[in-house]
Design an enzyme around this catalytic site. Structure first.
Site, PDB file in Angstrom:
ATOM      1  N   CYS A 117      47.083  79.642  20.157  1.00  0.00           N
ATOM      2  CA  CYS A 117      45.977  79.647  19.195  1.00  0.00           C
ATOM      3  C   CYS A 117      46.281  78.812  17.948  1.00  0.00           C
ATOM      4  O   CYS A 117      45.363  78.403  17.245  1.00  0.00           O
ATOM      5  CB  CYS A 117      45.643  81.077  18.793  1.00  0.00           C
ATOM      6  N   HIS A 258      41.459  81.738  12.498  1.00  0.00           N
ATOM      7  CA  HIS A 258      41.405  81.792  13.961  1.00  0.00           C
ATOM      8  C   HIS A 258      40.546  82.985  14.364  1.00  0.00           C
ATOM      9  O   HIS A 258      40.662  84.067  13.803  1.00  0.00           O
ATOM     10  CB  HIS A 258      42.826  81.936  14.520  1.00  0.00           C
ATOM     11  N   ASN A 288      37.593  84.624  21.637  1.00  0.00           N
ATOM     12  CA  ASN A 288      38.817  83.925  21.247  1.00  0.00           C
ATOM     13  C   ASN A 288      38.983  82.701  22.156  1.00  0.00           C
ATOM     14  O   ASN A 288      39.252  82.851  23.341  1.00  0.00           O
ATOM     15  CB  ASN A 288      40.006  84.880  21.386  1.00  0.00           C
TER      16      ASN A 288
HETATM   17  O1  UT7 Z   1      44.726  84.983  19.560  1.00  0.00           O
HETATM   18  C1  UT7 Z   1      46.080  85.241  19.514  1.00  0.00           C
HETATM   19  C2  UT7 Z   1      46.415  86.480  18.851  1.00  0.00           C
HETATM   20  N1  UT7 Z   1      45.727  87.590  19.452  1.00  0.00           N
HETATM   21  C3  UT7 Z   1      45.357  88.585  18.722  1.00  0.00           C
HETATM   22  O2  UT7 Z   1      45.556  88.512  17.527  1.00  0.00           O
HETATM   23  C4  UT7 Z   1      44.763  89.769  19.394  1.00  0.00           C
HETATM   24  C5  UT7 Z   1      45.375  90.976  18.833  1.00  0.00           C
HETATM   25  N2  UT7 Z   1      44.973  92.256  19.419  1.00  0.00           N
HETATM   26  C6  UT7 Z   1      43.723  92.743  19.357  1.00  0.00           C
HETATM   27  O3  UT7 Z   1      42.785  92.080  18.992  1.00  0.00           O
HETATM   28  C7  UT7 Z   1      43.554  94.221  19.698  1.00  0.00           C
HETATM   29  O4  UT7 Z   1      44.833  94.794  19.805  1.00  0.00           O
HETATM   30  C8  UT7 Z   1      42.759  94.495  21.005  1.00  0.00           C
HETATM   31  C9  UT7 Z   1      41.317  94.190  20.778  1.00  0.00           C
HETATM   32  C10 UT7 Z   1      43.319  93.642  22.123  1.00  0.00           C
HETATM   33  C11 UT7 Z   1      42.877  95.965  21.361  1.00  0.00           C
HETATM   34  O5  UT7 Z   1      42.460  96.798  20.283  1.00  0.00           O
HETATM   35  P1  UT7 Z   1      43.385  98.020  19.789  1.00  0.00           P
HETATM   36  O6  UT7 Z   1      42.644  98.680  18.725  1.00  0.00           O
HETATM   37  O7  UT7 Z   1      44.736  97.448  19.445  1.00  0.00           O
HETATM   38  O8  UT7 Z   1      43.420  98.930  21.059  1.00  0.00           O
HETATM   39  P2  UT7 Z   1      44.665  99.414  21.949  1.00  0.00           P
HETATM   40  O9  UT7 Z   1      45.244  98.267  22.706  1.00  0.00           O
HETATM   41  O10 UT7 Z   1      45.598 100.202  21.106  1.00  0.00           O
HETATM   42  O11 UT7 Z   1      43.934 100.381  22.972  1.00  0.00           O
HETATM   43  C12 UT7 Z   1      43.265 101.566  22.544  1.00  0.00           C
HETATM   44  C13 UT7 Z   1      42.654 102.235  23.755  1.00  0.00           C
HETATM   45  C14 UT7 Z   1      43.612 102.423  24.919  1.00  0.00           C
HETATM   46  O12 UT7 Z   1      43.325 103.668  25.523  1.00  0.00           O
HETATM   47  P3  UT7 Z   1      44.229 104.976  25.197  1.00  0.00           P
HETATM   48  O13 UT7 Z   1      45.625 104.575  25.610  1.00  0.00           O
HETATM   49  O14 UT7 Z   1      44.082 105.189  23.717  1.00  0.00           O
HETATM   50  O15 UT7 Z   1      43.607 105.998  26.040  1.00  0.00           O
HETATM   51  C15 UT7 Z   1      43.235 101.313  25.880  1.00  0.00           C
HETATM   52  O16 UT7 Z   1      43.532 101.620  27.215  1.00  0.00           O
HETATM   53  O17 UT7 Z   1      41.585 101.438  24.269  1.00  0.00           O
HETATM   54  C16 UT7 Z   1      41.740 101.240  25.670  1.00  0.00           C
HETATM   55  N3  UT7 Z   1      41.168  99.944  26.039  1.00  0.00           N
HETATM   56  C17 UT7 Z   1      39.875  99.769  26.332  1.00  0.00           C
HETATM   57  N4  UT7 Z   1      38.841 100.643  26.412  1.00  0.00           N
HETATM   58  C18 UT7 Z   1      37.624 100.140  26.728  1.00  0.00           C
HETATM   59  C19 UT7 Z   1      41.792  98.730  26.090  1.00  0.00           C
HETATM   60  N5  UT7 Z   1      40.912  97.778  26.440  1.00  0.00           N
HETATM   61  C20 UT7 Z   1      39.718  98.403  26.588  1.00  0.00           C
HETATM   62  C21 UT7 Z   1      38.423  97.944  26.930  1.00  0.00           C
HETATM   63  N6  UT7 Z   1      37.428  98.837  26.980  1.00  0.00           N
HETATM   64  N7  UT7 Z   1      38.150  96.626  27.182  1.00  0.00           N
END
Ligand code: UT7
Length: 336
Positions: A117, A258, A288
């Site tokens: 990115c 970004h 993204n």
């Molecule tokens: O571009 C390069 C750099 N990239 C970034 O900067 C991206 C950075 N990361 C993010 O944007 C976020 O971490 C995400 C959007 C990818 C995820 O958001 P989060 O608030 O960090 O969620 P998480 O990964 O901690 O997941 C929370 C929950 C999990 O369930 P449990 O374990 O709490 O039951 C996941 O399994 O959300 C669940 N989950 C989803 N639920 C519905 C993960 N993906 C999904 C989904 N739909 N698509």
């Protein structure tokens, strides 16, 4: 004594593929909801390239626009740099070579940058160095990604995040200091390599049948860990570049971050006390797009008439590597 040369950001162009994939479409593909995606990322839809539409096709279309808007011909370009982690080919020829060929740019140095990115801002730093050293006069930089080609469409943690597209800019030599790119800070920390990676193909995991069966060709991300580090690193990075140049958030008409996640953009924008008008947002409609995200966002404010000659932009980005970068520059179209 020879006169100092400055690197001017002359023009911007972008290309967005036609097909739109909405959150409602994704609800039918994986266990997710529009509500979750919107709340956690701010993304509502993203564009997906056609099967026979490649990274170089999108890059060449964006580049052709940027060259035209710079008032130049392809024959004026003396360096082509393409930032991408979804090249046409792993690993030869470079996508920059393919784009050059598609634009009829002949016998000119061309190479790719793999900084995920952060690729576009890395490419900008390369263009700045080549132009300021006097080695090149008109550098074409492209950020282009067919990210859909490395996404596992059954993995809800990653497939909702990414989109395809391209953006490009021309950086030209100028003798006017006011037109020059002010500053670029670019950095990396390879100890976080496993936060965001595609394990195959490569010398560690060549493209064997086994590697493909294990899905090693798909992007893997430690989302939450990456998120936390992104907020911390970006906030520090933009504060440092502003301070180093005697500026504050309020002095920047266009903050172009970004476009990975609305929550990251909001957290950094709030730290800098930026208003909504200052922060450029496209994540809701493009998702993204990795190296293409910043030039696509700049093109958005250009085409909507918000970006005026001489106005300052602050770019900041964070991505696989891990890499991060920020840049401070005026928009310097050739108004003559
Ligand atoms: O571009 C390069 C750099 N990239 C970034 O900067 C991206 C950075 N990361 C993010 O944007 C976020 O971490 C995400 C959007 C990818 C995820 O958001 P989060 O608030 O960090 O969620 P998480 O990964 O901690 O997941 C929370 C929950 C999990 O369930 P449990 O374990 O709490 O039951 C996941 O399994 O959300 C669940 N989950 C989803 N639920 C519905 C993960 N993906 C999904 C989904 N739909 N698509």
């Amino acid at each position: 004594m020879s006169k100092r040369v400055y690197a001017a950001f002359r023009s911007i162009g972008a290309y967005v593929p036609q097909k739109i994939l909405t959150n409602a479409d994704l609800e039918k593909m994986v266990d997710t909801t529009d509500e979750w995606i919107t709340q956690r990322t701010g993304i509502k839809e993203r564009h997906i390239a056609a099967d026979d539409e490649y990274t170089s096709d999108m890059g060449a279309k964006a580049a052709a626009l940027a060259i035209e808007r710079a008032g130049l011909e392809s024959s004026d370009i003396d360096l082509v740099v393409c930032a991408t982690v979804t090249p046409d080919y792993f690993n030869m020829p470079s996508t920059a070579c393919v784009i050059s060929d598609k634009l009829g740019i002949k016998n000119v140095q061309a190479f790719d940058i793999a900084a995920a990115c952060s690729g576009f801002v890395y490419a900008l730093s390369v263009a700045k160095a080549f132009v300021e050293s006097g080695m090149k006069k008109n550098v074409l930089i492209v950020g282009a990604e067919k990210f859909s080609s490395i996404v596992d469409w059954s993995d809800r943690a990653t497939c909702i995040l990414f989109g395809d597209g391209a953006g490009a800019a021309v950086i030209s030599a100028s003798d006017n200091e006011k037109e020059g790119i002010v500053d670029i800070h670019a950095s990396a920390d390879g100890s976080y390599a496993d936060f965001l990676m595609t394990p195959s193909p490569g010398s560690v995991n060549p493209a064997t049948k086994e590697a493909l069966e294990q899905g090693l060709q798909y992007v893997k991300m430690k989302g939450n860990e990456t998120f936390k580090l992104a907020v911390k690193t970006l906030t520090k990075d933009v504060q440092e570049i502003l301070e180093a140049n005697g500026l504050e958030g309020k002095d920047i008409p266009h903050f172009v971050p970004h476009q990975a996640n609305y929550r990251i953009i909001k957290a950094v924008g709030d730290k800098l006390k930026m208003s909504e008008e200052q922060v450029v947002l496209t994540v809701h409609k493009y998702g993204n797009t990795s190296a293409a995200s910043i030039p696509m966002a700049i093109n958005d404010i250009y085409e909507s008439g918000r970006l005026k000659s001489g106005e300052l932009m602050l770019l900041d980005t964070f991505g696989g590597g891990l890499t991060w970068a920020s840049a401070l520059l005026p928009f310097a179209p050739n108004d003559k």
